[in-house]
Scaffold this motif. Structure first.
Motif, short mmCIF file in Angstrom:
data_model
loop_
_atom_site.label_atom_id
_atom_site.label_comp_id
_atom_site.label_asym_id
_atom_site.label_seq_id
_atom_site.Cartn_x
_atom_site.Cartn_y
_atom_site.Cartn_z
N THR A 573 -3.75 21.97 -27.37
CA THR A 573 -5.13 21.58 -27.16
C THR A 573 -5.91 22.75 -26.59
OG1 THR A 573 -4.62 20.80 -24.94
CG2 THR A 573 -4.48 19.19 -26.70
N ALA A 574 -7.23 22.71 -26.70
CA ALA A 574 -8.09 23.76 -26.15
C ALA A 574 -9.41 23.18 -25.74
CB ALA A 574 -8.29 24.88 -27.18
N GLY A 575 -10.13 23.88 -24.82
CA GLY A 575 -11.43 23.42 -24.38
C GLY A 575 -12.54 24.18 -25.07
N ALA A 576 -13.74 23.65 -25.04
CA ALA A 576 -14.88 24.28 -25.72
C ALA A 576 -15.29 25.58 -25.07
CB ALA A 576 -16.05 23.30 -25.72
N SER A 577 -14.92 25.83 -23.81
CA SER A 577 -15.31 27.06 -23.13
C SER A 577 -14.43 28.23 -23.50
CB SER A 577 -15.28 26.83 -21.62
OG SER A 577 -13.96 26.47 -21.23
N SER A 578 -13.39 28.02 -24.32
CA SER A 578 -12.47 29.09 -24.68
C SER A 578 -12.47 29.29 -26.17
CB SER A 578 -11.05 28.77 -24.18
OG SER A 578 -10.13 29.71 -24.68
N SER A 579 -12.51 30.56 -26.62
CA SER A 579 -12.41 30.86 -28.05
C SER A 579 -11.28 31.83 -28.32
CB SER A 579 -13.73 31.45 -28.58
OG SER A 579 -14.01 32.63 -27.86
N SER A 580 -10.51 32.17 -27.29
CA SER A 580 -9.43 33.14 -27.45
C SER A 580 -8.14 32.45 -27.84
CB SER A 580 -9.22 33.90 -26.12
OG SER A 580 -8.01 34.61 -26.16
N ALA A 581 -7.52 32.92 -28.91
CA ALA A 581 -6.23 32.36 -29.34
C ALA A 581 -5.18 32.59 -28.28
CB ALA A 581 -5.80 32.99 -30.66
N PRO A 629 -18.68 20.90 -22.15
CA PRO A 629 -17.66 20.04 -22.78
C PRO A 629 -16.25 20.50 -22.45
CG PRO A 629 -18.55 21.57 -24.38
CD PRO A 629 -19.33 21.80 -23.13
N SER A 630 -15.32 19.56 -22.53
CA SER A 630 -13.91 19.87 -22.36
C SER A 630 -13.14 18.99 -23.34
CB SER A 630 -13.46 19.60 -20.92
OG SER A 630 -12.07 19.85 -20.79
N LEU A 631 -12.77 19.55 -24.48
CA LEU A 631 -12.15 18.79 -25.58
C LEU A 631 -10.65 18.99 -25.58
CD1 LEU A 631 -14.63 19.49 -28.52
CD2 LEU A 631 -14.40 17.39 -27.18
N SER A 632 -9.94 17.92 -25.89
CA SER A 632 -8.50 18.01 -26.12
C SER A 632 -8.17 17.21 -27.37
CB SER A 632 -7.71 17.46 -24.92
OG SER A 632 -7.99 16.08 -24.73
N ALA A 633 -7.09 17.58 -28.00
CA ALA A 633 -6.66 16.89 -29.23
C ALA A 633 -5.19 16.52 -29.09
CB ALA A 633 -6.88 17.76 -30.46
N THR A 634 -4.84 15.35 -29.61
CA THR A 634 -3.47 14.84 -29.52
C THR A 634 -3.03 14.31 -30.88
OG1 THR A 634 -3.89 14.16 -27.24
CG2 THR A 634 -1.96 13.23 -28.31
N ARG A 635 -1.80 14.57 -31.22
CA ARG A 635 -1.23 13.99 -32.45
C ARG A 635 -0.32 12.84 -32.07
NH1 ARG A 635 0.70 17.98 -36.40
NH2 ARG A 635 -0.70 17.05 -37.95
N ASN A 636 -0.53 11.69 -32.67
CA ASN A 636 0.35 10.53 -32.51
C ASN A 636 1.11 10.33 -33.82
OD1 ASN A 636 -0.66 10.13 -29.99
ND2 ASN A 636 -2.04 8.46 -30.57
N ALA A 637 2.41 10.47 -33.77
CA ALA A 637 3.25 10.29 -34.96
C ALA A 637 4.60 9.77 -34.50
CB ALA A 637 3.41 11.62 -35.70
N PRO A 638 5.34 9.10 -35.36
CA PRO A 638 6.65 8.57 -34.97
C PRO A 638 7.67 9.69 -34.78
CG PRO A 638 6.30 8.21 -37.30
CD PRO A 638 5.01 8.75 -36.76
N GLU A 655 -10.50 13.95 -27.55
CA GLU A 655 -11.04 13.38 -26.32
C GLU A 655 -11.90 14.41 -25.62
OE1 GLU A 655 -9.49 11.17 -22.23
OE2 GLU A 655 -8.05 12.05 -23.64
N ASN A 656 -13.05 13.96 -25.18
CA ASN A 656 -13.97 14.83 -24.45
C ASN A 656 -14.00 14.42 -22.99
OD1 ASN A 656 -15.97 16.56 -23.64
ND2 ASN A 656 -17.65 15.38 -24.53
N GLU A 657 -13.52 15.32 -22.12
CA GLU A 657 -13.51 15.04 -20.69
C GLU A 657 -14.66 15.73 -19.98
OE1 GLU A 657 -9.68 16.23 -19.36
OE2 GLU A 657 -8.66 14.48 -20.23
N ARG A 681 -19.27 11.98 -23.12
CA ARG A 681 -18.37 12.27 -22.01
C ARG A 681 -17.35 11.13 -21.88
NH1 ARG A 681 -18.90 15.39 -17.26
NH2 ARG A 681 -17.59 14.66 -15.53
N ASP A 682 -16.08 11.49 -21.70
CA ASP A 682 -14.97 10.53 -21.64
C ASP A 682 -14.79 9.73 -22.92
OD1 ASP A 682 -14.34 11.27 -19.01
OD2 ASP A 682 -15.76 9.81 -18.18
N GLY A 683 -15.42 10.20 -24.00
CA GLY A 683 -15.28 9.51 -25.27
C GLY A 683 -14.09 10.01 -26.07
N THR A 684 -13.60 9.19 -26.97
CA THR A 684 -12.50 9.56 -27.87
C THR A 684 -12.87 9.20 -29.30
OG1 THR A 684 -11.37 7.44 -27.62
CG2 THR A 684 -10.72 9.19 -26.10
N ALA A 685 -12.30 9.93 -30.23
CA ALA A 685 -12.45 9.63 -31.66
C ALA A 685 -11.14 10.04 -32.34
CB ALA A 685 -13.63 10.39 -32.25
N SER A 686 -10.83 9.36 -33.43
CA SER A 686 -9.54 9.62 -34.07
C SER A 686 -9.70 9.71 -35.59
CB SER A 686 -8.53 8.53 -33.73
OG SER A 686 -8.97 7.28 -34.19
#
Length: 975
Positions: A573-581, A629-638, A655-657, A681-686
């Motif tokens: 995951t990464a936040g919107a304030s960072s663009s460095s790999a 903004p502070s974004l994170s991403a999660t993968r849900n898989a079996p 998710e945006n924290e 803020r505090d919202g999620t989308a999938s």
């Protein structure tokens, strides 16, 4: 109160010669008259022209007619059903709902199936017989009278008893567990049907006993017709004339044979019924009698009552009763000559109508007066607890109240006081239960038997609501229930939990894991509700493993994801304030030890200090940034893919924290973008998509990029899921040109399974299939879907699989094959080449003795077919009536229907069909397998049984479709 024997009235008659045989059933009586049979049922008569002399008759589920050397069965409407050789038999007996009738000759007894006439087995008689033998059927077997000997044989051919009654037996009948025999010594004997022991004997010059009755039989004696009960009680039946008398099993029809006339009688249902309403009475009390009028017209009748040891004033009443109504008459007790139980007789218009008993006590000496109540208080593990209450409502104290079955008692119950006790009974819904009580005062004792009704079975109502199963368990009559609640959910196994439902209802919400059949039950009470869980729409697969994989071999061990690295179990995951790999890789490295389970949610870069270290407060919580903004991403898989071709839900959650982001996009590996729009803020989308492995080994889940307002802010790493090989795999294709769905099933388990249904979508709806797949083997099925996918698409399809008696649903991705190779499974030719397409005709019916599978073959090409041959072979086929089908020419669009008769006794019959033909002189041949289900009764055959029959080409199951290594549906946003 016991009613006297019903009167009878004549409803019909006809002249005839003396019948050569008589057969009695539950609702009809048959007479053998010359070469024909007349069946009497109420006012109706049916004449059957048999064409041969009638030796004996029996009325079972069919009318059985015995002629010299021939036994013939007719329907009760007179249609001939079957006819078989009977040898030297001279008697036949049978009863409704009995599988076999008995056919008797001098040396043996044969058991013959009523449905088809085939002999099941035979037994030798204990002694030789003659045509004068009496032979009747009972609910458990048969009874034979030869000379002075009476022999009972049960349904398995075993001798139940063999008695010498010391006098020639004239006639026999059966009722209420008793065999009634009229002897030439002018005695009537009642014997226990099971043991042959004497129940009673009476002096009676009886010439004939009706063959069957419920609790009594009619007996023709020298002084007239008597109604003889199973306990030996006798009642005169003056309305029936002397002569041979026969009654149906339900007593609704009686026939009298006398002087060349057969007269039909029916019970007189116009008789006023009486009921004694009083249990105990003393001086000043009343004996209450209810009189019921069964007719529609108003009636006025004279009621008279007589109580032994009492004087009634008045003892007669005139009452007027409305049609189909009742009226109560009271008879006051003027004096009591003797206390205790007394007989009561009630007459209507001078004729005795009923008898009963009443407890008589002298009120002047202080009678015992109590009220008893029996009330269920709880049901615990299948046992009902019942409270017993005895209240002294009289004016004198009670010395003792005794609960007879338990031996418990209490002393000195004063007037106005009550005694309470408890009994238990095995719980049966709506069962009436009683208990014996004894009340004592001095040398006076009275017994009571209060009753109550146990509550109905608890009601279980279940319904699917979104992603959960909502269940309500309700108890009745305010009685608490304690039991083990059993919850079985597809994909989650079985759970038993003790519960107590206190006089109301229990609400249960159970998460849904997989589609299939759910079961909610109360274990000890045998109350259950089964519900098919369809999932969320036509195609539903869980995003995480909900329980043990039902496909796995019983002998295999559960394995985790030990072959995956720690990095592959985390979502980067990464936040919107960072663009460095480099920053993203550093964040991922630090997060890898913190995530757990399938959610795998990592911290965003927005939670870190400028040097990349985590900034936390003293209590250990993360410090959220004040702005941005502070974004994170999660993968849900079996943890793993359930098998080749089996669908897996791949879900990416953003998710945006931090502060709201105007535009969030998910970028997939093929460059496709999914716009999630504004994320608060505090919202999620999938974003969801379904993926499946087209080959064994591993299923690759590619990396995913998340962008905020056009800038890349994070990436979810690629993952590789192991693909279960000890499972049912499915390689499926769909022909885009005609919608033909062909699926090759590979059974990697150690047990056989059967493909029972398919839901091709998109609107849902199950179509029945029936294709068996042996352990370690493969098989193909085919059907047609309405959708026409584009070449290269992945098409969601659901199949139902049954194994070990349990059915479940599996979800599959089928590849849209652009070259039309998927159509090969149907038997049609590619590119318009003529072929005979196999199928099952709706005229198929595999039920009862006469079963036929109708195979349909259609020329779906453009060229005529010549030298067409269809040959079926297999054990279920009735070879006596089977012949192959041959046609010289089948034009395009024409079809062949080939009838294959099957023998009974096969629950899941199947057979092989070889089809050969020529196209433009070129010979072709293929083999197909027909299989399905059978039922024993023609009336039970339904469209579901028809749909279960299939005709599948075996050559179409040999090649496996060539699928890409990974199938994937288009992504879609769930928000």
């Amino acid at each position: 109160m016991t009613a006297v024997t019903d009167g009878y009235r004549q409803v019909g008659s006809f002249e005839s010669d003396a019948p050569s045989a008589v057969g009695v059933g539950r609702e009809a009586i048959a007479f053998g008259l010359g070469d024909g049979v007349t069946v009497v049922s109420g006012r109706d008569r049916t004449a059957i022209d048999h064409g041969e002399p009638v030796v004996d008759l029996a009325v079972a589920d069919r009318l059985l007619v015995l002629s010299p050397e021939t036994l013939t069965a007719y329907s009760l409407d007179g249609d001939r059903v079957w006819s078989h050789d009977a040898g030297d038999a001279y008697a036949v007996a049978g009863a409704e709902s009995r599988e076999c009738c008995g056919v008797l000759d001098a040396e043996g007894l044969r058991f013959v199936a009523v449905a088809g006439g085939r002999e099941r087995f035979a037994v030798d008689r204990t002694r030789p017989g003659t045509p004068d033998d009496a032979f009747v059927a009972t609910p458990t077997g048969f009874v034979i009278a030869t000379w002075s000997f009476l022999t009972a044989v049960d349904g398995d051919g075993e001798v139940a008893f063999d008695r010498d009654l010391s006098a020639v037996v004239r006639s026999i009948g059966a009722c209420g567990g008793t065999v009634v025999a009229a002897l030439q010594s002018d005695r009537l004997v009642g014997l226990d049907r099971g043991s042959g022991e004497d129940r009673w004997r009476t002096e009676l010059d009886a010439g004939q006993v009706a063959p069957v009755g419920e609790e009594s039989v009619l007996v023709s004696a020298a002084d007239g017709v008597l109604d003889v009960g199973s306990d030996g009680t006798t009642e005169a039946v003056p309305d029936l004339p002397t002569g041979d008398v026969y009654a149906t099993g339900d007593g609704a029809v009686v026939c009298s044979v006398r002087d060349g006339t057969i007269a039909t009688y029916a019970p007189d249902r116009d008789r006023v019924d009486v009921e004694l309403l009083t249990d105990s009475v003393g001086v000043g009390g009343t004996v209450d009698v209810a009189a019921s009028n069964p007719t529609e017209a108003e009636r006025t009748v004279e009621l008279a009552a007589d109580v032994e040891g009492c004087s009634l004033s008045p003892a007669e009443r005139t009452v007027t009763i409305e049609g189909e109504d009742a009226s109560v008459a009271d008879f006051p007790v003027a004096s009591v000559r003797r206390e205790g139980e007394a007989d009561v007789t009630v007459a209507v218009d001078g004729d005795e109508a009923g008898r009963g008993t009443v407890e008589v006590e002298d009120a002047a000496s202080g009678g015992l007066a109590v009220e008893t109540v029996l009330r269920p208080t709880a049901i615990d593990d299948g046992v009902a607890e019942i409270a017993v209450t005895v209240e002294n409502v009289g004016g004198v104290p009670l010395d003792a109240v005794r609960l007879l079955e338990a031996g418990t008692e209490t002393r000195a119950v004063a007037p106005g006081d009550a005694w309470e006790g408890t009994i238990t009974r095995p719980y049966e819904p709506d069962r009436r239960v009683s208990v014996g009580l004894e009340v004592e005062r001095g040398d006076r004792r009275r017994e009571y038997a209060p009753t109550c009704t146990l509550p109905p079975l608890p009601t279980i109502d279940a319904a699917v609501e979104r992603d959960a199963l909502r269940t309500t368990v309700a108890v009745h009559d305010g009685v608490p229930v304690s039991d083990r609640l059993v919850v079985e959910m597809p994909g989650a196994g079985r759970v038993r939990s003790p519960v107590t439902i206190d006089s109301g209802e229990l609400l249960l919400l159970v998460p849904q894991y997989e589609s299939g059949v759910a079961r909610i039950a109360l274990d000890a009470l045998d109350a259950e509700e089964r519900l098919r869980i369809p999932g969320n729409g036509t195609f539903t697969t869980p995003s995480a493993t909900g329980g043990p994989d039902p496909d796995r071999s019983r002998s295999s061990r559960e394995t985790g994801r030990s072959n995956r690295s720690a990095d592959s179990t985390e979502s980067t995951t990464a936040g919107a304030s960072s663009s460095s790999a480099t920053d993203r890789e550093s964040a991922s490295s630090r997060d890898s030890g913190e995530a757990a389970g399938d959610d795998r949610t990592g911290s965003s870069v927005g939670d870190r200090t400028e040097d990349g270290s985590s900034s936390r407060s003293e209590d250990g919580s993360s410090n959220r940034p004040e702005s941005g903004p502070s974004l994170s991403a999660t993968r849900n898989a079996p943890e793993r893919a359930p098998g080749i071709g089996r669908a897996v839900r791949d879900r990416i959650v953003a998710e945006n924290e931090g502060e709201p982001v105007e535009s969030v996009e998910i970028v997939l590996d093929d460059g496709e973008r999914v716009d999630l729009g504004r994320l608060e803020r505090d919202g999620t989308a999938s974003v969801d998509r379904f993926v499946a492995a087209g080959e064994g080994g591993e299923l690759a889940l590619p990396s995913v990029t998340i962008e905020a307002d056009g800038s890349v802010v994070g990436e979810v790493d690629a993952e590789r899921l192991p693909v279960a090989d000890e499972a049912v795999g499915v390689l499926a294709t769909v022909d885009p040109t005609d919608g033909t769905l062909a699926a090759a099933f590979e059974n990697g388990t150690d047990r056989e399974c059967r493909v029972t249904g398919v839901d091709p979508g998109p609107d849902g709806g199950r179509a029945s299939l029936s294709t068996a797949v042996d352990a370690g083997a493969s098989a193909t099925v085919s059907t047609t879907i309405d959708k026409r996918p584009a070449p290269g698409d992945a098409v969601p399809v659901s199949f139902w699989i049954e194994s070990d008696g349990e059915e479940r649903r599996i979800d599959v991705l089928a590849a849209a094959d652009g070259d039309g190779s998927g159509g090969g499974a149907t038997g049609g030719g590619a590119g318009g080449e003529s072929a005979l397409t196999p199928g099952i005709s709706p005229d198929t019916q595999v039920a009862g003795e006469y079963s036929s599978v109708v195979l349909a073959f259609e020329n779906d090409g453009d060229e005529p077919l010549t030298d067409v041959s269809v040959v079926a072979d297999g054990d279920p086929i009735d070879s006596m009536f089977y012949s192959p089908a041959r046609r010289e020419r089948v034009e395009p669009g024409d079809r062949i229907e080939h009838y294959v008769d099957l023998e009974s006794g096969h629950a899941e019959p199947g057979f092989e069909v070889t089809v050969s033909y020529a196209v433009d002189g070129t010979e072709r041949e293929y083999v197909a397998i027909a299989s399905g289900t059978a039922v024993d009764d023609e009336a039970a055959w339904t469209d579901d049984h028809l749909d279960a029959w299939s005709l599948d080409r075996t050559d179409a199951a040999i090649p496996s479709p060539d699928l890409p290594s990974r199938l994937s549906t288009p992504p879609r946003s769930e928000d």
